[in-house]
Scaffold this motif. Sequence first.
Motif, PDB file in Angstrom:
ATOM      1  N   GLY A 295     -12.001 105.817 -90.861  1.00 12.42           N
ATOM      2  CA  GLY A 295     -12.380 106.621 -89.420  1.00 12.42           C
ATOM      3  C   GLY A 295     -12.743 108.139 -89.822  1.00 12.42           C
ATOM      4  O   GLY A 295     -12.782 108.454 -90.820  1.00 12.42           O
ATOM      5  N   HIS A 296     -13.484 108.457 -88.617  1.00 20.92           N
ATOM      6  CA  HIS A 296     -13.995 109.875 -88.862  1.00 20.92           C
ATOM      7  C   HIS A 296     -13.860 110.497 -87.358  1.00 20.92           C
ATOM      8  O   HIS A 296     -13.705 109.906 -86.597  1.00 20.92           O
ATOM      9  N   ILE A 297     -13.864 111.820 -87.749  1.00 23.50           N
ATOM     10  CA  ILE A 297     -13.720 112.874 -86.553  1.00 23.50           C
ATOM     11  C   ILE A 297     -14.942 113.638 -86.746  1.00 23.50           C
ATOM     12  O   ILE A 297     -15.288 114.046 -87.871  1.00 23.50           O
ATOM     13  N   LEU A 298     -16.245 113.558 -85.654  1.00 21.80           N
ATOM     14  CA  LEU A 298     -17.248 114.205 -85.744  1.00 21.80           C
ATOM     15  C   LEU A 298     -17.247 115.697 -84.908  1.00 21.80           C
ATOM     16  O   LEU A 298     -16.954 115.536 -83.766  1.00 21.80           O
ATOM     17  N   VAL A 299     -17.592 116.894 -85.461  1.00 21.30           N
ATOM     18  CA  VAL A 299     -18.023 117.938 -84.670  1.00 21.30           C
ATOM     19  C   VAL A 299     -19.471 118.466 -84.787  1.00 21.30           C
ATOM     20  O   VAL A 299     -20.119 118.587 -85.988  1.00 21.30           O
ATOM     21  N   ARG A 300     -20.099 118.158 -83.851  1.00 24.47           N
ATOM     22  CA  ARG A 300     -21.698 118.250 -83.944  1.00 24.47           C
ATOM     23  C   ARG A 300     -22.087 119.770 -83.953  1.00 24.47           C
ATOM     24  O   ARG A 300     -21.328 120.745 -83.188  1.00 24.47           O
ATOM     25  N   VAL A 301     -23.289 120.173 -84.570  1.00 24.18           N
ATOM     26  CA  VAL A 301     -23.873 121.362 -84.484  1.00 24.18           C
ATOM     27  C   VAL A 301     -24.771 121.320 -83.407  1.00 24.18           C
ATOM     28  O   VAL A 301     -25.615 120.416 -83.470  1.00 24.18           O
ATOM     29  N   GLY A 302     -25.132 122.539 -82.777  1.00 26.65           N
ATOM     30  CA  GLY A 302     -26.020 122.556 -81.719  1.00 26.65           C
ATOM     31  C   GLY A 302     -25.725 122.522 -80.371  1.00 26.65           C
ATOM     32  O   GLY A 302     -24.452 122.607 -80.003  1.00 26.65           O
ATOM     33  N   ASN A 303     -26.518 122.593 -79.409  1.00 27.47           N
ATOM     34  CA  ASN A 303     -26.143 122.579 -77.752  1.00 27.47           C
ATOM     35  C   ASN A 303     -25.215 123.862 -77.718  1.00 27.47           C
ATOM     36  O   ASN A 303     -24.137 123.849 -77.124  1.00 27.47           O
ATOM     37  N   GLY A 304     -25.401 124.881 -78.224  1.00 28.12           N
ATOM     38  CA  GLY A 304     -24.823 126.079 -78.051  1.00 28.12           C
ATOM     39  C   GLY A 304     -23.528 126.353 -79.117  1.00 28.12           C
ATOM     40  O   GLY A 304     -22.810 127.429 -79.309  1.00 28.12           O
ATOM     41  N   VAL A 305     -23.489 125.433 -79.904  1.00 27.18           N
ATOM     42  CA  VAL A 305     -22.513 125.589 -80.923  1.00 27.18           C
ATOM     43  C   VAL A 305     -23.143 125.689 -82.359  1.00 27.18           C
ATOM     44  O   VAL A 305     -24.012 124.983 -82.945  1.00 27.18           O
ATOM     45  N   ASP A 306     -22.773 127.051 -83.051  1.00 27.67           N
ATOM     46  CA  ASP A 306     -23.586 127.175 -84.191  1.00 27.67           C
ATOM     47  C   ASP A 306     -22.993 126.578 -85.450  1.00 27.67           C
ATOM     48  O   ASP A 306     -21.803 125.954 -85.515  1.00 27.67           O
ATOM     49  N   GLU A 307     -23.382 126.923 -86.715  1.00 29.68           N
ATOM     50  CA  GLU A 307     -22.861 126.451 -87.721  1.00 29.68           C
ATOM     51  C   GLU A 307     -21.285 126.822 -87.972  1.00 29.68           C
ATOM     52  O   GLU A 307     -20.443 126.002 -88.201  1.00 29.68           O
ATOM     53  N   ALA A 308     -21.123 128.105 -87.991  1.00 30.98           N
ATOM     54  CA  ALA A 308     -19.941 128.704 -88.135  1.00 30.98           C
ATOM     55  C   ALA A 308     -18.939 128.196 -87.137  1.00 30.98           C
ATOM     56  O   ALA A 308     -17.726 127.868 -87.696  1.00 30.98           O
ATOM     57  N   GLU A 309     -19.463 128.048 -85.955  1.00 33.44           N
ATOM     58  CA  GLU A 309     -18.205 127.689 -85.144  1.00 33.44           C
ATOM     59  C   GLU A 309     -18.103 126.173 -85.429  1.00 33.44           C
ATOM     60  O   GLU A 309     -16.803 125.741 -84.988  1.00 33.44           O
ATOM     61  N   ALA A 310     -18.855 125.261 -85.550  1.00 33.63           N
ATOM     62  CA  ALA A 310     -18.550 123.767 -85.723  1.00 33.63           C
ATOM     63  C   ALA A 310     -17.616 123.712 -86.863  1.00 33.63           C
ATOM     64  O   ALA A 310     -16.763 122.904 -87.087  1.00 33.63           O
ATOM     65  N   LYS A 311     -18.283 124.422 -88.123  1.00 32.26           N
ATOM     66  CA  LYS A 311     -17.148 124.472 -89.070  1.00 32.26           C
ATOM     67  C   LYS A 311     -15.750 124.865 -89.016  1.00 32.26           C
ATOM     68  O   LYS A 311     -14.709 124.146 -89.518  1.00 32.26           O
ATOM     69  N   ALA A 312     -15.608 125.900 -88.177  1.00 30.79           N
ATOM     70  CA  ALA A 312     -14.288 126.415 -88.045  1.00 30.79           C
ATOM     71  C   ALA A 312     -13.362 125.402 -87.132  1.00 30.79           C
ATOM     72  O   ALA A 312     -12.338 125.157 -87.340  1.00 30.79           O
ATOM     73  N   ALA A 313     -14.015 124.848 -86.198  1.00 30.95           N
ATOM     74  CA  ALA A 313     -13.497 123.614 -85.433  1.00 30.95           C
ATOM     75  C   ALA A 313     -13.130 122.381 -86.346  1.00 30.95           C
ATOM     76  O   ALA A 313     -12.035 122.037 -85.986  1.00 30.95           O
ATOM     77  N   ALA A 314     -13.895 122.199 -87.174  1.00 27.72           N
ATOM     78  CA  ALA A 314     -13.673 121.089 -88.140  1.00 27.72           C
ATOM     79  C   ALA A 314     -12.258 121.347 -88.966  1.00 27.72           C
ATOM     80  O   ALA A 314     -11.386 120.725 -89.179  1.00 27.72           O
ATOM     81  N   ASP A 315     -12.225 122.651 -89.524  1.00 27.86           N
ATOM     82  CA  ASP A 315     -11.165 123.098 -90.219  1.00 27.86           C
ATOM     83  C   ASP A 315      -9.943 123.234 -89.523  1.00 27.86           C
ATOM     84  O   ASP A 315      -8.956 122.861 -90.150  1.00 27.86           O
ATOM     85  N   THR A 316      -9.790 123.500 -88.266  1.00 26.12           N
ATOM     86  CA  THR A 316      -8.573 123.594 -87.308  1.00 26.12           C
ATOM     87  C   THR A 316      -8.227 122.010 -86.932  1.00 26.12           C
ATOM     88  O   THR A 316      -7.133 121.856 -87.333  1.00 26.12           O
ATOM     89  N   LEU A 317      -9.102 121.240 -86.819  1.00 23.74           N
ATOM     90  CA  LEU A 317      -8.637 119.699 -86.937  1.00 23.74           C
ATOM     91  C   LEU A 317      -8.341 119.083 -87.885  1.00 23.74           C
ATOM     92  O   LEU A 317      -7.117 118.404 -87.914  1.00 23.74           O
ATOM     93  N   ARG A 318      -8.671 119.537 -89.139  1.00 23.31           N
ATOM     94  CA  ARG A 318      -8.224 119.121 -90.449  1.00 23.31           C
ATOM     95  C   ARG A 318      -6.928 119.413 -90.563  1.00 23.31           C
ATOM     96  O   ARG A 318      -5.941 119.016 -91.100  1.00 23.31           O
ATOM     97  N   ALA A 319      -6.690 121.107 -90.230  1.00 21.34           N
ATOM     98  CA  ALA A 319      -5.397 121.580 -90.576  1.00 21.34           C
ATOM     99  C   ALA A 319      -4.209 120.962 -89.534  1.00 21.34           C
ATOM    100  O   ALA A 319      -3.065 120.720 -89.987  1.00 21.34           O
ATOM    101  N   ARG A 320      -4.641 120.457 -88.462  1.00 23.55           N
ATOM    102  CA  ARG A 320      -3.742 119.859 -87.428  1.00 23.55           C
ATOM    103  C   ARG A 320      -3.145 118.575 -88.142  1.00 23.55           C
ATOM    104  O   ARG A 320      -2.298 118.043 -87.975  1.00 23.55           O
ATOM    105  N   ILE A 321      -4.184 117.918 -88.768  1.00 22.72           N
ATOM    106  CA  ILE A 321      -3.804 116.479 -89.407  1.00 22.72           C
ATOM    107  C   ILE A 321      -3.006 116.739 -90.590  1.00 22.72           C
ATOM    108  O   ILE A 321      -1.985 115.979 -90.669  1.00 22.72           O
ATOM    109  N   ALA A 322      -3.298 117.722 -91.256  1.00 27.88           N
ATOM    110  CA  ALA A 322      -2.455 118.148 -92.537  1.00 27.88           C
ATOM    111  C   ALA A 322      -0.982 118.449 -92.020  1.00 27.88           C
ATOM    112  O   ALA A 322      -0.255 118.041 -92.716  1.00 27.88           O
ATOM    113  N   GLY A 323      -0.981 118.932 -90.750  1.00 26.55           N
ATOM    114  CA  GLY A 323       0.424 119.580 -90.155  1.00 26.55           C
ATOM    115  C   GLY A 323       1.090 118.331 -89.746  1.00 26.55           C
ATOM    116  O   GLY A 323       2.235 118.388 -89.169  1.00 26.55           O
ATOM    117  N   GLY A 324       0.538 117.126 -89.773  1.00 26.11           N
ATOM    118  CA  GLY A 324       1.274 115.927 -89.083  1.00 26.11           C
ATOM    119  C   GLY A 324       0.775 115.307 -87.999  1.00 26.11           C
ATOM    120  O   GLY A 324       1.472 114.180 -87.487  1.00 26.11           O
TER     121      GLY A 324
END
Length: 449
Positions: A295-324
């Motif tokens: 399975g995967h979770i996708l955070v897209r880049v574009g439509n007002g979301v730049d590279e750094a914002e997308a990466k930060a969002a993905a990191d946050t989602l990964r941290a939530r999963i790591a936290g249970g």
Amino acid sequence: MKTLLACVLAATLTASPVLLPSIARAQSVQPIEGIAAVVDEDVVLRSELDRAMANVLSQYAGREDQLPPREILERQVIERLVLVKLQVARANATGVRINDQEVDQAVSALAAQNGMTVEQLAQQVARDGSSFAEFRSSIRDELTIQRLRQRFAQSRVSVSEAEIDAAMQAQQGAGEQYRLAHILVAVPEAATPEQLQIAQQKIEGVKSLLDRGEMDFAAAAVRYSDSPNALEGGDLGWRNLDEIPTAFAQLVRGLQPGGVSAPLRGPSGYQLLQLVEVRDASQAGPNLVTQYRAGHILVRVGNGVDEAEAKAAADTLRARIAGGADFAEVARESSQDASSQARGGDLGWFTADQFGPEFGSAVAALADGEVSQPLRTEAGWHIIRRDESRQADVGNSDLRVQVSETIGRRKLEDEWNRFLREMRGEAFVDVRVGPAAETQESQAPATGG
């Protein structure tokens, strides 16, 4: 490590002409780098050529008699390196970018495939006298060329339903597979009569050498072929009849194993085909492939979301999963992949290459139940959870899809080689080692008896 580098080299030589770094201890003490060739705005360094030559020589250890004289072999290898530079430059010019995380994923997958950790791989590369930075650079070039080839296939290659129907009809009752090799004397797209005559004389000269028994086919391919697989003796591997161009299929069926065709005029130039072996298709064994369920979770880049914002969002989602947090729930809430979001990110069963090399390499490197760090692909940032894996015999399941892919691969091979020749013909290349450019003495064997 020699086995590992040999495996990687063999894979890159067939997929694309990338030569990985090898032993180069002595070169580290040279104060000034020599230039082996100028390629448009780039250069091939003498040290790159020496490392590539060492790799080829290691591949032919014990079979050195199959190689041409060193100056001719150098020219073949330089041509490989020139093509690498041109492909990477073209990819960069068209916006292809491979980031460090993608290289990390590919290196991790390579280490896992060879039963190593990344640290052990780095240590082994160092013991062999090569820089791990150079090793990573070659991996980056390979990924870049793969991405360029994928884009090329999407824009240039299509398979019609009529072609699939015809191929499936031709397969009925056909139970043989053919291992082929070829020698190509390439000609330009708009070749002049003089260029055609020179190419025809060259291919006839090579055929004469083979007929007189002065050289075996593989050695002749290494020395004279213009095909990207020349250094592999022209080997084309095992092919079903529908994987052989229609114009050559009947000719191949008329050859005996070991037999060589008369010179053939094709779209790329003049060729000699050798039928190496024939086998019953059943001898190939079950068509086993590794399939993954993930399975995967996708955070897209574009439509007002730049590279750094997308990466930060993905990191946050990964941290939530790591936290249970439950992976499927996070996917349903936050994934931007409309096709899998409602299923909690579930992608079902798939092969490693189905969603692109970066995604496939990442899945292959995971253990069952493991969740990846955020991974960047063309689609955006992914978080992947590998659920399970299996060996599956695809056999005749979804035969129509298989036939379509077979035809597509054949078309891509032809179109890609034509694209490489065009790119090479348009480039400024100044070779600064070996015989004068395009005038090697052994490149045009004499015809006649």
